[in-house]
Enzyme design. Structure first.
Site, short mmCIF file in Angstrom:
data_model
loop_
_atom_site.label_atom_id
_atom_site.label_comp_id
_atom_site.label_asym_id
_atom_site.label_seq_id
_atom_site.Cartn_x
_atom_site.Cartn_y
_atom_site.Cartn_z
N GLU A 12 -109.56 35.23 -15.13
CA GLU A 12 -110.97 34.73 -15.00
C GLU A 12 -112.04 36.02 -15.12
OE1 GLU A 12 -111.12 31.79 -12.02
OE2 GLU A 12 -109.91 30.68 -13.21
N CYS A 59 -107.62 31.37 -20.67
CA CYS A 59 -106.66 29.85 -20.11
C CYS A 59 -105.38 30.93 -20.22
CB CYS A 59 -106.64 28.92 -20.50
SG CYS A 59 -108.56 28.13 -20.12
N GLU A 102 -102.75 29.88 -21.84
CA GLU A 102 -101.99 29.71 -23.65
C GLU A 102 -102.51 30.69 -24.63
OE1 GLU A 102 -103.18 26.86 -21.23
OE2 GLU A 102 -102.81 25.15 -21.54
N CYS A 136 -108.10 25.99 -25.98
CA CYS A 136 -107.02 26.16 -26.22
C CYS A 136 -105.86 25.25 -27.73
CB CYS A 136 -105.74 26.37 -25.60
SG CYS A 136 -106.12 27.35 -24.02
#
Ligand code: THU
Length: 144
Positions: free
Chosen positions: A53, A62, A64, A99
């Site tokens: 983040e 993210c 992924e 994603c």
């Protein structure tokens, strides 16, 4: 439709361990929602990723995407077989829309397994998660 690729049960188990471990490295001071992912390439390599983040919230990445960028770009592995995503939830959670699009760019036929802190497991394919996807092929199909 693409033919789904399938890891062995042992590879699924390895991926799940890697995804759970990766979540422990997540940088999540804002959401406190630590996600881990692990990608399997066709040579049997496992590429973990976690979410990262930022104080400028929209810049977060993210798990992924961290994992697929490492596998497909950093390590230049052409064929992606599958991904396991771990979320710190009671029920299994599938990848977000962004994603799905990024995974489609690099592994449209991949198998997807989502695990959590509870017993629920979602097993699906990217093709099911992002039907009629827009991807690299559409650009090469462009007229002119
Ligand atoms: N997140 C992931 O890393 N993967 C998902 O599949 C869902 C959401 C992250 C983004 C953000 O850092 C936090 O989880 C809360 O949304």
């Amino acid at each position: 439709m693409t033919t789904p690729l399938t890891p062995t049960p042992e590879q699924w188990a390895q991926l799940e361990r890697a995804a759970r471990l990766a979540a422990k490295r997540a940088y999540v001071p804002y959401s406190r929602f630590a996600v881990g992912a692990a990608i399997l390439d066709s040579q049997g390599g496992i590429h973990p990723g976690c979410n990262v983040e930022n104080a400028s919230y929209g810049l977060g990445n993210c798990a992924e995407r961290t994992a697929i960028y490492s596998a497909r770009v950093l390590h230049d592995l052409q064929e992606i077989i599958s991904v396991v995503v771990y979320t710190p939830t009671a029920r299994a959670t599938t990848p977000c829309g962004a994603c799905r699009q990024v995974l489609n760019e690099f592994g449209p036929a991949m198998a997807v397994r989502c695990v959590c802190d509870g017993d629920e497991v979602i097993e699906t394919t990217l093709d099911q998660l992002l039907p009629h996807a827009f991807g690299p092929k559409n650009l090469t199909d462009a007229a002119g």
